[in-house]
Design an enzyme around this catalytic site. Sequence first.
Site, PDB file in Angstrom:
ATOM      1  N   GLU A  44       0.874  -1.166   0.000  1.00  0.00           N
ATOM      2  CA  GLU A  44       0.000   0.000   0.000  1.00  0.00           C
ATOM      3  C   GLU A  44       0.917   1.224   0.000  1.00  0.00           C
ATOM      4  OE1 GLU A  44      -2.710   0.313   3.329  1.00  0.00           O
ATOM      5  OE2 GLU A  44      -3.503   2.209   2.554  1.00  0.00           O
ATOM      6  N   ARG A 269       5.766 -12.597   9.688  1.00  0.00           N
ATOM      7  CA  ARG A 269       6.434 -11.357   9.302  1.00  0.00           C
ATOM      8  C   ARG A 269       7.763 -11.233  10.029  1.00  0.00           C
ATOM      9  NH1 ARG A 269       4.250  -6.230   9.720  1.00  0.00           N
ATOM     10  NH2 ARG A 269       2.400  -7.044   8.732  1.00  0.00           N
ATOM     11  N   LYS A 279       4.444   0.924   9.774  1.00  0.00           N
ATOM     12  CA  LYS A 279       4.567   2.154   8.985  1.00  0.00           C
ATOM     13  C   LYS A 279       4.042   3.352   9.761  1.00  0.00           C
ATOM     14  CE  LYS A 279       3.114   0.182   5.013  1.00  0.00           C
ATOM     15  NZ  LYS A 279       2.616   0.094   3.649  1.00  0.00           N
TER      16      LYS A 279
HETATM   17  P1  ATP Z   1       0.840  -1.489   7.690  1.00  0.00           P
HETATM   18  O1  ATP Z   1       2.027  -1.263   8.592  1.00  0.00           O
HETATM   19  O2  ATP Z   1       0.251  -0.227   7.117  1.00  0.00           O
HETATM   20  O3  ATP Z   1      -0.136  -2.539   8.125  1.00  0.00           O
HETATM   21  P2  ATP Z   1       2.162  -3.305   5.990  1.00  0.00           P
HETATM   22  O4  ATP Z   1       3.496  -3.195   6.609  1.00  0.00           O
HETATM   23  O5  ATP Z   1       1.362  -4.548   6.096  1.00  0.00           O
HETATM   24  O6  ATP Z   1       1.328  -2.078   6.374  1.00  0.00           O
HETATM   25  P3  ATP Z   1       1.753  -3.302   3.141  1.00  0.00           P
HETATM   26  O7  ATP Z   1       2.066  -2.220   2.213  1.00  0.00           O
HETATM   27  O8  ATP Z   1       0.353  -3.733   3.263  1.00  0.00           O
HETATM   28  O9  ATP Z   1       2.349  -2.853   4.500  1.00  0.00           O
HETATM   29  O10 ATP Z   1       2.702  -4.545   2.904  1.00  0.00           O
HETATM   30  C1  ATP Z   1       2.960  -5.090   1.661  1.00  0.00           C
HETATM   31  C2  ATP Z   1       3.355  -6.511   1.809  1.00  0.00           C
HETATM   32  O11 ATP Z   1       4.500  -6.629   2.644  1.00  0.00           O
HETATM   33  C3  ATP Z   1       2.262  -7.338   2.440  1.00  0.00           C
HETATM   34  O12 ATP Z   1       2.101  -8.518   1.695  1.00  0.00           O
HETATM   35  C4  ATP Z   1       2.768  -7.615   3.816  1.00  0.00           C
HETATM   36  O13 ATP Z   1       2.286  -8.842   4.271  1.00  0.00           O
HETATM   37  C5  ATP Z   1       4.277  -7.597   3.630  1.00  0.00           C
HETATM   38  N1  ATP Z   1       4.936  -7.188   4.868  1.00  0.00           N
HETATM   39  C6  ATP Z   1       4.698  -6.066   5.571  1.00  0.00           C
HETATM   40  N2  ATP Z   1       5.443  -6.041   6.696  1.00  0.00           N
HETATM   41  C7  ATP Z   1       6.192  -7.170   6.697  1.00  0.00           C
HETATM   42  C8  ATP Z   1       7.164  -7.732   7.588  1.00  0.00           C
HETATM   43  N3  ATP Z   1       7.519  -7.104   8.708  1.00  0.00           N
HETATM   44  N4  ATP Z   1       7.710  -8.916   7.264  1.00  0.00           N
HETATM   45  C9  ATP Z   1       7.371  -9.540   6.138  1.00  0.00           C
HETATM   46  N5  ATP Z   1       6.460  -9.080   5.262  1.00  0.00           N
HETATM   47  C10 ATP Z   1       5.874  -7.904   5.527  1.00  0.00           C
END
Ligand code: ATP
Length: 564
Positions: A44, A269, A279
């Site tokens: 996003e 994650r 974020k």
């Molecule tokens: P927010 O902090 O706004 O919830 P997010 O970190 O999930 O957002 P996105 O832009 O939705 O951010 O993430 C894009 C992709 O990265 C998603 O598929 C998410 O699962 C993956 N992702 C985000 N954070 C992690 C992490 N810490 N480790 C592994 N994958 C991640």
Amino acid sequence: MEEKNNKTENRSEKKPKNFIYEIIDEDIRTNKWGGRVHTRFPPEPNGYLHIGHAKAICLNYGIAQHYGGKFNLRFDDTNPEKEEVEYVNSIIEDVKWLGADFEDRLFFASDYFEQMYQWAVELIKKGKAYVCDLSAEEIRKTRGTLTEPGIESPYRNRTIQENLDLFERMRKGEFPDGAKTLRAKIDMASPNLNMRDPVMYRIIHQPHHRQGNKWCIYPTYDWAHGLEDSIEGITHSICTLEFENHRPLYDWFLDQLEIYHPQQIEFARLNLSYTVMSKRKLLQLVQEGYVDGWDDPRMPTISGLRRRGYTPEAIRNFTEIIGVAKRDALTDIALLEYAIREDLNKRAQRAMAVLNPLKVVITNYPDDLVEELDAINNPEDFSAGTRKVPFSKEIYIEQTDFMENPPKGYYRLVPNGEVRLRYAYIIKCEEVIKNDKGEILELRCTYDPDTKSGSGKSNKKVKGTIHWVSARHAEKAEVRLYDRLFTVEEPAAYENWLDYINPNSLTIIPEAMIEPSLKNAKPGDKFQFERNGYFCVDTKYSTNEKLVFNRTVTLKESWKKDSN
Ligand code: ATP
Ligand code: MG
């Protein structure tokens, strides 16, 4: 170029053994997707990417590469309130920099809004969705709990005709924000709360960064995500564990619509010690000025790591080391530091730089003599060759390389003691010059001309070797040293996490002395300053007049006692 190709080959040969590869192997065996593998990374655009995203990118891209499949970059730009073009651009840059090649497959979920709308109409026609007048607050209240069922909305049994009419008028902008939603009609008593008539569309009168004012209803993640995957023909929709309970909904929407149905797979994650990763928190650090922008070298963002001196190879290697699991854990940040040390050790040219200079006058060295000494550029890679380093009567050494009252086991310079100057001579400290306050101003030493490195004239041995720069030839540079941004392992575990920011996370040395060969270093260039760590030229503050170096990482684990 050749080396790069070999590397990719090696990478795909040593297949990471994780459960996702096992699932895909099985799918290929059963010909589930006709042998296809197609993954995506769906950020996003509401912030910069961080090292957790790098894990997701490397995983998805690595899978596509391994199976000869495809990898898409898709912006999940379904919420106009928090999204910006700046983020879109930074994300594209970061994904490319990491080496995840999406070729021409750059997609935006917002381009699918019309198709999504048509599918919503289809669900209404099937009696599977309805327009609801409850406020967000009322929806939350009537959702029930884990132990109690929810309460059905009084609008749940509107006729299909009425729903079609109201949904169309929602789209036309006849209702204010929050006045109505479109909800899936599933089961208010489902043990899975996500299945209790989840919201599919909200009214948000806000321009979208790509769609302008075309829309005032926006799809929710749960509704949109599976549709996006379906449209792009994704085979394996890999996401993080928090979406596990959303999978039944992902499946439900696709099943009701009877459209192409990818498989969602969840993994744990990445959480890194001494780091915040959400974020929202990273945005707060930026907006409230705790750091100097998203690309501050202390940030866990890709752009911050890049500025700090990390390489894509080190980050990719890190994601391979940590692997992929099904259970959440905290990864030691030392592993990330290990990965960059490993990489830079092989590649970074060595140089001598004195961070906190102490002047040394070599009293028996000829006043005007300058010797050009041979220095090895990289002992790990002799093809990197040698360079000349000037030596003269006055040099700088590190303040920490001299002690008047040394502890046991201190092998550097002490009064009347001897030490070897790297690539040069053995010197002996004859006199310590101090000011009225007793502070050390300079050292007077003598050198032994027979001890020139590589000359073989003398077999005198000393225990310590220190680095130095010739005072007359040295260039000045600013050097920035970094420590962890937080003082506790898991800052996000605290409500008042901002209280645990490390006040000493940045130390600026305004005038370090660096060897003259560094004068023409360019932003982004990487070096090992002997004994001081790995450094790179800062891309933000370095100018033609003043070089600024960031320390990427120390040579040893930074908590070990004898590090600088
Ligand atoms: P927010 O902090 O706004 O919830 P997010 O970190 O999930 O957002 P996105 O832009 O939705 O951010 O993430 C894009 C992709 O990265 C998603 O598929 C998410 O699962 C993956 N992702 C985000 N954070 C992690 C992490 N810490 N480790 C592994 N994958 C991640
Ligand atoms: Mg998210």
